[in-house]
Design a protein around this motif. Structure first.
Motif, PDB file in Angstrom:
ATOM      1  N   LEU B  33      69.879  45.590   5.935  1.00 24.28           N
ATOM      2  CA  LEU B  33      68.796  45.051   6.775  1.00 24.28           C
ATOM      3  C   LEU B  33      67.449  45.228   6.104  1.00 24.28           C
ATOM      4  N   ALA B  34      67.236  46.425   5.521  1.00 25.22           N
ATOM      5  CA  ALA B  34      65.965  46.694   4.852  1.00 25.22           C
ATOM      6  C   ALA B  34      65.756  45.727   3.700  1.00 25.22           C
ATOM      7  N   LEU B  35      66.831  45.522   2.920  1.00 20.05           N
ATOM      8  CA  LEU B  35      66.731  44.589   1.789  1.00 20.05           C
ATOM      9  C   LEU B  35      66.423  43.178   2.288  1.00 20.05           C
ATOM     10  N   PHE B  36      67.068  42.810   3.372  1.00 20.15           N
ATOM     11  CA  PHE B  36      66.831  41.511   3.971  1.00 20.15           C
ATOM     12  C   PHE B  36      65.356  41.387   4.374  1.00 20.15           C
ATOM     13  N   GLY B  37      64.831  42.475   4.942  1.00 16.95           N
ATOM     14  CA  GLY B  37      63.422  42.493   5.341  1.00 16.95           C
ATOM     15  C   GLY B  37      62.501  42.301   4.158  1.00 16.95           C
ATOM     16  N   PRO B  49      53.257  44.438  -0.184  1.00 18.98           N
ATOM     17  CA  PRO B  49      54.051  45.272   0.713  1.00 18.98           C
ATOM     18  C   PRO B  49      55.540  45.141   0.441  1.00 18.98           C
ATOM     19  N   GLY B  50      55.967  43.945   0.046  1.00 23.55           N
ATOM     20  CA  GLY B  50      57.375  43.740  -0.252  1.00 23.55           C
ATOM     21  C   GLY B  50      57.851  44.680  -1.337  1.00 23.55           C
ATOM     22  N   LEU B  51      57.076  44.732  -2.418  1.00 22.43           N
ATOM     23  CA  LEU B  51      57.411  45.601  -3.548  1.00 22.43           C
ATOM     24  C   LEU B  51      57.412  47.061  -3.117  1.00 22.43           C
ATOM     25  N   LYS B  52      56.406  47.402  -2.323  1.00 25.19           N
ATOM     26  CA  LYS B  52      56.269  48.791  -1.871  1.00 25.19           C
ATOM     27  C   LYS B  52      57.512  49.213  -1.091  1.00 25.19           C
ATOM     28  N   TYR B  53      57.916  48.341  -0.154  1.00 28.09           N
ATOM     29  CA  TYR B  53      59.049  48.724   0.679  1.00 28.09           C
ATOM     30  C   TYR B  53      60.357  48.669  -0.080  1.00 28.09           C
ATOM     31  N   LEU B  54      60.425  47.807  -1.097  1.00 28.68           N
ATOM     32  CA  LEU B  54      61.616  47.781  -1.932  1.00 28.68           C
ATOM     33  C   LEU B  54      61.777  49.133  -2.608  1.00 28.68           C
ATOM     34  N   CYS B  55      60.666  49.643  -3.175  1.00 33.74           N
ATOM     35  CA  CYS B  55      60.703  50.943  -3.829  1.00 33.74           C
ATOM     36  C   CYS B  55      61.106  52.029  -2.841  1.00 33.74           C
ATOM     37  N   VAL B  56      60.495  52.011  -1.667  1.00 36.36           N
ATOM     38  CA  VAL B  56      60.794  53.044  -0.668  1.00 36.36           C
ATOM     39  C   VAL B  56      62.275  53.007  -0.303  1.00 36.36           C
ATOM     40  N   THR B  57      62.777  51.805  -0.076  1.00 37.75           N
ATOM     41  CA  THR B  57      64.190  51.669   0.304  1.00 37.75           C
ATOM     42  C   THR B  57      65.102  52.246  -0.765  1.00 37.75           C
ATOM     43  N   LEU B  58      64.833  51.835  -2.027  1.00 36.16           N
ATOM     44  CA  LEU B  58      65.708  52.291  -3.103  1.00 36.16           C
ATOM     45  C   LEU B  58      65.624  53.805  -3.258  1.00 36.16           C
ATOM     46  N   LEU B  59      64.404  54.324  -3.190  1.00 32.50           N
ATOM     47  CA  LEU B  59      64.196  55.756  -3.390  1.00 32.50           C
ATOM     48  C   LEU B  59      64.899  56.574  -2.323  1.00 32.50           C
ATOM     49  N   THR B  60      64.725  56.178  -1.057  1.00 29.76           N
ATOM     50  CA  THR B  60      65.337  56.965   0.015  1.00 29.76           C
ATOM     51  C   THR B  60      66.854  56.890  -0.058  1.00 29.76           C
ATOM     52  N   SER B  61      67.385  55.712  -0.408  1.00 32.66           N
ATOM     53  CA  SER B  61      68.854  55.642  -0.459  1.00 32.66           C
ATOM     54  C   SER B  61      69.387  56.510  -1.588  1.00 32.66           C
ATOM     55  N   ILE B  93      59.494  47.316   8.109  1.00 33.27           N
ATOM     56  CA  ILE B  93      59.328  46.150   7.248  1.00 33.27           C
ATOM     57  C   ILE B  93      59.094  44.902   8.083  1.00 33.27           C
ATOM     58  N   PHE B  94      59.881  44.755   9.146  1.00 36.72           N
ATOM     59  CA  PHE B  94      59.688  43.555   9.962  1.00 36.72           C
ATOM     60  C   PHE B  94      58.390  43.646  10.765  1.00 36.72           C
ATOM     61  N   GLY B  95      57.950  44.884  11.016  1.00 29.94           N
ATOM     62  CA  GLY B  95      56.648  45.054  11.652  1.00 29.94           C
ATOM     63  C   GLY B  95      55.539  44.541  10.762  1.00 29.94           C
ATOM     64  N   VAL B  96      55.639  44.859   9.451  1.00 32.94           N
ATOM     65  CA  VAL B  96      54.650  44.361   8.494  1.00 32.94           C
ATOM     66  C   VAL B  96      54.659  42.835   8.494  1.00 32.94           C
ATOM     67  N   SER B  97      55.845  42.304   8.504  1.00 36.37           N
ATOM     68  CA  SER B  97      55.974  40.846   8.502  1.00 36.37           C
ATOM     69  C   SER B  97      55.347  40.249   9.759  1.00 36.37           C
ATOM     70  N   LEU B  98      55.512  40.968  10.866  1.00 41.66           N
ATOM     71  CA  LEU B  98      54.906  40.514  12.119  1.00 41.66           C
ATOM     72  C   LEU B  98      53.386  40.555  12.018  1.00 41.66           C
ATOM     73  N   GLY B  99      52.900  41.569  11.286  1.00 41.87           N
ATOM     74  CA  GLY B  99      51.460  41.696  11.108  1.00 41.87           C
ATOM     75  C   GLY B  99      50.852  40.568  10.311  1.00 41.87           C
ATOM     76  N   LEU B 100      51.700  39.781   9.626  1.00 37.99           N
ATOM     77  CA  LEU B 100      51.176  38.675   8.831  1.00 37.99           C
ATOM     78  C   LEU B 100      50.781  37.485   9.692  1.00 37.99           C
ATOM     79  N   ILE B 101      51.276  37.479  10.921  1.00 38.70           N
ATOM     80  CA  ILE B 101      50.956  36.354  11.796  1.00 38.70           C
ATOM     81  C   ILE B 101      49.513  36.470  12.241  1.00 38.70           C
TER      82      ILE B 101
END
Lengths: 485, 190, 201
Positions: B33-37, B49-61, B93-101
C-alpha cells in the motif's frame, strides 16, 4: 455606511471602550490613532463583527452597518462587505500556497471555476504576486504576508476594508508598497485602519480619530495633524510624521572609545535552513568590541534574525566559528552570555506573573530586587507587577522581556525589532533604559530594527545586510543615513 | 511538463478506501500500500515528498526485517514502535496526496458530501495543524533556551512538575490562541 | 442557565486540535516510557494520561458543552484505528458515551471540576484498559501481527491474566487521571484563568 451610537465594550467587566459615537460615510478613509492600549484594536473588532462572534453580551449600544444592526447580519453576508487584514496575518491563512489562498476566498463568492481563475489571475497581476503563487504563506516574509493578506481581502471588492496595524513588522520599502496599494483603492471603498506609524497614512486618510483610554478624544484632518507641534504630538503619544526627522528629538548616542580587544567575533558563519536550498547566510564575518551598540538593518528576509539567533546560540551554524572573548564559544556558552529578545515576545513568557517572570531561573537577591523594581518603573510597567504576562499588550510584553533580559546582565543583548508596535512614549522609555544600562554596565547591544529614528538614538554604527553578501558597516554619526533604508 | 491532476472526488474516495484497508491488512500488504501511495504521488508530479516517503518506507521495512531476527525484549519494543509507524505510512502518504488538492475544491467536495460547514473548516485546520505545531514547538524551544531552561537544567529534577509549566503550558497557550485566531479568520473569510 | 448549546465552528476546531495535541503528547510519553513495558505494563497508560488531563480539562472548560468528551474520544479512537488497532475505535465510542453520561444532565456540570475530573478519570481508566481489552478480544495473534517478540507477549499475557495487575491497572489509571486533573486545575488557575483564557464563558 457605518454608524456607532453610545457603544460600550466590556472585557472582564471592565470598560475597554466607552461611549463611542462615530459615523463613517461611504468611501471615507478613516484612521484610528492613539497610544497602545487605547482600544483601537477593540474598536476594529467591534466593527468587523469579530467581537459579536465571540460574545454578544459584552457589547452595549447600537452598531449599524448600512442602516441595519450589525448583529442582524449573518457571517456570510458580512464577509462579502468587509475585508480584513490583521496585524499578524500568520494565522489568517489556511491554504498550502498563495494561489490556493486566493481561490479559497474567491470560491466563497463565485461558483464558476473559470470566473475564479480569471479573477485570481487579475489580482495576481495587480499585486505583483506572480513569484509567490507556489509558495507557502507561512514561509513568506512579513511584508509579503501583508501584501498577500491585502490581496486576499480586496479580491472580492469589499465595500469596507478593516486593517489593524498593517505596518507593524514591515520595512520601509514594504510600507511604501502598502501605501501605494492603499492609494490605489477604489474611491467607493471605505477604509478603517488602526496604526502607530503615521507618515505613510497622510496622503491616504481623510480623517484621523484620536482615541485614548477607550474614548474618542479628538478628530483631525491630515492638515490639522501636520500643524501640531512636536511637543503636542509627543504629549498625545503619537509618532513623528516624517520618515527621517532625527533632529526633531533626542541627541545622538554617546560614542564608545574604540578598544582593541574583541568581545565577540563571528568568522565565515554560514547557515541554511534546508540542505537543498541556497544558504540564507553566506560566510558572514563580524567583530564586536565591548560596550558597542550596533544596529542590524536590511530588507525583510535577508537573515538578520537568523544571524542573531546564531550569535545567541539558539541554532548552530552550518559552517564557521563564533568566538567569545577570543575563545571558541560553544552553543551553551553563547546561550548563557548572550540574551536574545525575540521579535515575537509572546513565546518568551513562561511565568504566571510579571514579577515572577523577571526572576524565572534567576536567584532573587536584594540587589537584583531593587534593580528589578527600578527597571519596571523606568519601563512604565511597574503597576502591572501582579498581572499575568499573557494579558499584557504587545508593547508591554516587549518591555517586560527587555527588563528580564537586562536583569540577567548578559554580556551581549540582542533586540529583535523592539520598536514595532510601540507608541511614542514607550519608545522613548525603551531608549532611555537602553542608554542608562549602557552607561552603568557597558553591556553590548545589537539591535535589529526597521525604524531609522529609533536606531539613530541607540546605535553607534549600523550593519546593512544584503542577500548573499557581506554586510556593510556605516557609522551613524553625521551621516544622513535614511539612505540605507 | 504537465502531470495528471486527479479529480478531488476520486482522491477522497481512494483515501477513504486506503484507510479502511489499513485496518485489516498485514505488514507486507501495508508495504505494498505504501509503495502504491508513493507511485500515486509520483503520478501527480509530487516528486519531493514521493522520494522522501519511498526512502522512509524502504528504511523502516529494512529495520523491521533486522529487528524481527532478534529475540531481545528491548529491541523487540523498537519493533513495536516501527510497526506502528509502518501501519501509519500509507495513511500519511495518502494524506500528503490529499494535501495536494486545492483547498476550495476540497471544500466543495466535502460540501457535496453534506458535511456541515463548521466541521469542514475544523477538518481543514486539523490537517494544517501539524505543520503549524512544529513551527510553534520550534519557537517555544528557542524561547526556553534564552531563559536557560533547556533539559540540562537541574530544576526539572527537583520539581518535575515544572516540565508541565515550561513545556506543555506554552504549547497549550499557543494552541488556544491559534484556535481563536483561526476561528476568527474562518469567520471573516466565510 | 441557557439550554445545552450546539457546537459552533470554534468548538469543532477546538476539539479537533486539542485531541490531536493530546495524541501527540500521549505518543511522546508512550515512547519515552516504553522501557517500562516488560516491567510494569499496566502502569504506563496512567503515566501517559497524566499530562493529557491538562489538555482535556482546558478543552472541556473552553467548550463547555455536551459532546466535548465524546469528540475527544472519537478523534483519539480514529487515530488509534489508523495505527492498526481498529478495535479501539468502537471501544472509544462506547467510552465517550459513558463519559458523557457521567457529565450529562445539568449544563453546569460541564464547567464543574469534580464532575469533569470524575469523567476524565473513568475515561482514562477505560482507555488505559484498552490495551488489555485488545489482548483479551483478539488474543495473541494480534500482538504477533504487531511484531511483538515472543518473550514480550508472554510477559504481557502474564500481566493481563493476573487479577492483581488488572485491578491495579484500572485503579492506578483512574487515580492518576483524577490526580492529573487536580494538578491541571491548579495549573489552569495559575495560568489560563489568570490570563483570562477561561473567562466569560
Amino acid at each position: 455606511m457605518l454608524k456607532l451610537e453610545h457603544v460600550e465594550y466590556l472585557v472582564n467587566k471592565k470598560n475597554i471602550l466607552s461611549d463611542i459615537n462615530l459615523e463613517i460615510k461611504d468611501g471615507e478613509k478613516v484612521a484610528f490613532i492613539g497610544p497602545s492600549g487605547s482600544g483601537k484594536s477593540s474598536l476594529l473588532q467591534l466593527i468587523n463583527g469579530v467581537a459579536t462572534f465571540f460574545n454578544e453580551d459584552r457589547i452595549n449600544g447600537t452598531l449599524s452597518l448600512k442602516n441595519k444592526r450589525l448583529s442582524e447580519w449573518s457571517a456570510n453576508e458580512l464577509t462579502k462587505i468587509i475585508g480584513n487584514v490583521f496585524q499578524d496575518p500568520r494565522n489568517q491563512f489556511f491554504a498550502k500556497n498563495v494561489a490556493d489562498e486566493l481561490t479559497l476566498r474567491l470560491g466563497n463568492f463565485l461558483n464558476d471555476t473559470k470566473e475564479i481563475q480569471r479573477q485570481s489571475e487579475k489580482i495576481t497581476a495587480d499585486f505583483k504576486l506572480e513569484g509567490l503563487l507556489k509558495q507557502s504563506p507561512a514561509k513568506l516574509s512579513s511584508g509579503q504576508k501583508q501584501s498577500v493578506a491585502f490581496a486576499v481581502a480586496t479580491s472580492t471588492n469589499p465595500e469596507l476594508l478593516v486593517m489593524d496595524e498593517p505596518s507593524a513588522n514591515l520595512d520601509l520599502p514594504e510600507i511604501l508598497h502598502i501605501r501605494d496599494l492603499l492609494l490605489n483603492l477604489p474611491r467607493k471603498t471605505s477604509l478603517i485602519i488602526a496604526e502607530h506609524r503615521l507618515f505613510y497614512l497622510l496622503p491616504v486618510i481623510d480623517r484621523f480619530i484620536y482615541l485614548k483610554d477607550g474614548q474618542i478624544k479628538a478628530e483631525f484632518t491630515p492638515h490639522q495633524l501636520k500643524s501640531l507641534t512636536a511637543e503636542q504630538r509627543s504629549k498625545m503619544g503619537l509618532r513623528s510624521l516624517e520618515i527621517d526627522s532625527f533632529s526633531e528629538i533626542a541627541a545622538h548616542i554617546r560614542q564608545t572609545e574604540q578598544k582593541d580587544n574583541k568581545l565577540l567575533t563571528a568568522m565565515n558563519v554560514s547557515f541554511g535552513y534546508n540542505r537543498r536550498q541556497n544558504k540564507l547566510l553566506r560566510e558572514i564575518g563580524l567583530a564586536v568590541t565591548p560596550g558597542e551598540s550596533i544596529g542590524l538593518i536590511g530588507k525583510n528576509g535577508v537573515g538578520k534574525s537568523t544571524f542573531a539567533k546564531l550569535l545567541a546560540g539558539l541554532i548552530t551554524p552550518t559552517h564557521g566559528k563564533i568566538f567569545l572573548e577570543n575563545k571558541r564559544a560553544s552553543r551553551w556558552r553563547l546561550q548563557k552570555e548572550v540574551w536574545y529578545v525575540m521579535q515575537e515576545t509572546t513565546y518568551q513568557l513562561f511565568a504566571d506573573s510579571v514579577w515572577r517572570e523577571l526572576f524565572l531561573n534567576l536567584e532573587q537577591t536584594p540587589v537584583l530586587t531593587a534593580e528589578a523594581e527600578q527597571l519596571l518603573r523606568d519601563l512604565k510597567i511597574g503597576h502591572l507587577k501582579e498581572r499575568h504576562p499573557a494579558t499584557l499588550s504587545g508593547g508591554e510584553k516587549q518591555r517586560l522581556v527587555l527588563a528580564t533580559a537586562l536583569l540577567h546582565h548578559p554580556k551581549i543583548l540582542i533586540l529583535d525589532e523592539p520598536s514595532s508596535g510601540l507608541d511614542q512614549e514607550s519608545l522613548q522609555c525603551i531608549i532611555r533604559v537602553i542608554r542608562k544600562h549602557r552607561e552603568q554596565f557597558s553591556t553590548t547591544f545589537l539591535t535589529i530594527s526597521h525604524d531609522p529614528q529609533f536606531l539613530y538614538q541607540v546605535c553607534e554604527r549600523v550593519l546593512v545586510f544584503k542577500k548573499n553578501a557581506q554586510p556593510l558597516t556605516y557609522n551613524v554619526q553625521g551621516e544622513r543615513y535614511s539612505a540605507f533604508f | 511538463m504537465t502531470f495528471k491532476k486527479i479529480d478531488p472526488f476520486f482522491q477522497i474516495l481512494t483515501f477513504v478506501l486506503i484507510i479502511s484497508l489499513t485496518f485489516f491488512v498485514s505488514l507486507t500488504e501495508s508495504f505494498v500500500l505504501a509503495l502504491f501511495g508513493v507511485a500515486y504521488l509520483f503520478i501527480q508530479g509530487a516528486f519531493k515528498p514521493g522520494l522522501k516517503y519511498l526512502c522512509v518506507t524502504l528504511l523502516t521495512s529494512l529495520l523491521l526485517i533486522l529487528i524481527l531476527r532478534t529475540t531481545n525484549t528491548y529491541i523487540g519494543l523498537l519493533g513495536w514502535l516501527i510497526t506502528i509507524l509502518f501501519k501509519l505510512l500509507p495513511t500519511m502518504i495518502f494524506g500528503v496526496s490529499l494535501g495536494l488538492i486545492p483547498i476550495n475544491e476540497l471544500r466543495s467536495v466535502m460540501a457535496s458530501f453534506k458535511i456541515p460547514n463548521q466541521l469542514q473548516m475544523a477538518l481543514i485546520v486539523g490537517l494544517r495543524y501539524f505543520a503549524i505545531l512544529s513551527d510553534e514547538l520550534h519557537e517555544i524551544r528557542q524561547a526556553r533556551l534564552t531563559h536557560g531552561l533547556s533539559f540540562r537544567n537541574p530544576i526539572y529534577f527537583r520539581r518535575p512538575l515544572l516540565i508541565m509549566d515550561y513545556y506543555l503550558v506554552p504549547t497549550l497557550m499557543r494552541t488556544t490562541k491559534l484556535i481563536d485566531d483561526l476561528s476568527v479568520a474562518a469567520y471573516t473569510e466565510g | 442557565m441557557k439550554k445545552v448549546k450546539k457546537f459552533t465552528s470554534k468548538d469543532y476546531v477546538a476539539v479537533v486540535l486539542y485531541s490531536v495535541l493530546a495524541y501527540i503528547v500521549m505518543a511522546a510519553m508512550g515512547v519515552a516510557f516504553s522501557f517500562l513495558l516488560p516491567i510494569a505494563w499496566p502502569l504506563i497508560s496512567g503515566i501517559c494520561l497524566l499530562p493529557v488531563s491538562l489538555i482535556y480539562l482546558l478543552m472541556a472548560y473552553r467548550v463547555g458543552k455536551r459532546g466535548a468528551l465524546f469528540g475527544f474520544s472519537l478523534v483519539l479512537g480514529l487515530i488509534y484505528a489508523l495505527m492498526g488497532i481498529v478495535i479501539i475505535l468502537p471501544y472509544s465510542v462506547v467510552l465517550g458515551i459513558i463519559g458523557e453520561l457521567i457529565l450529562g444532565g445539568n449544563p453546569k456540570n460541564y464547567r464543574n471540576f469534580s464532575r469533569q475530573a470524575l469523567a476524565y478519570g473513568v475515561y482514562a481508566a477505560g482507555l488505559g484498559f484498552g490495551d488489555m481489552f485488545t489482548l483479551y478480544l483478539l488474543g495473541q495473534q494480534f500482538f504477533e501481527k504487531m511484531k511483538y517478540t515472543d518473550s514480550l507477549i508472554d510477559k504481557l499475557q502474564s500481566f493481563a491474566t493476573n487479577p492483581f495487575w488488572v485491578g491495579g491497572n484500572l485503579l492506578f489509571t483512574f487515580v492518576l487521571g483524577v490526580f492529573g486533573c487536580w494538578i491541571s486545575e491548579k495549573i489552569l488557575n495559575k495560568h489560563f484563568r489568570k490570563a483570562g483564557y477561561l473567562d466569560d464563558f
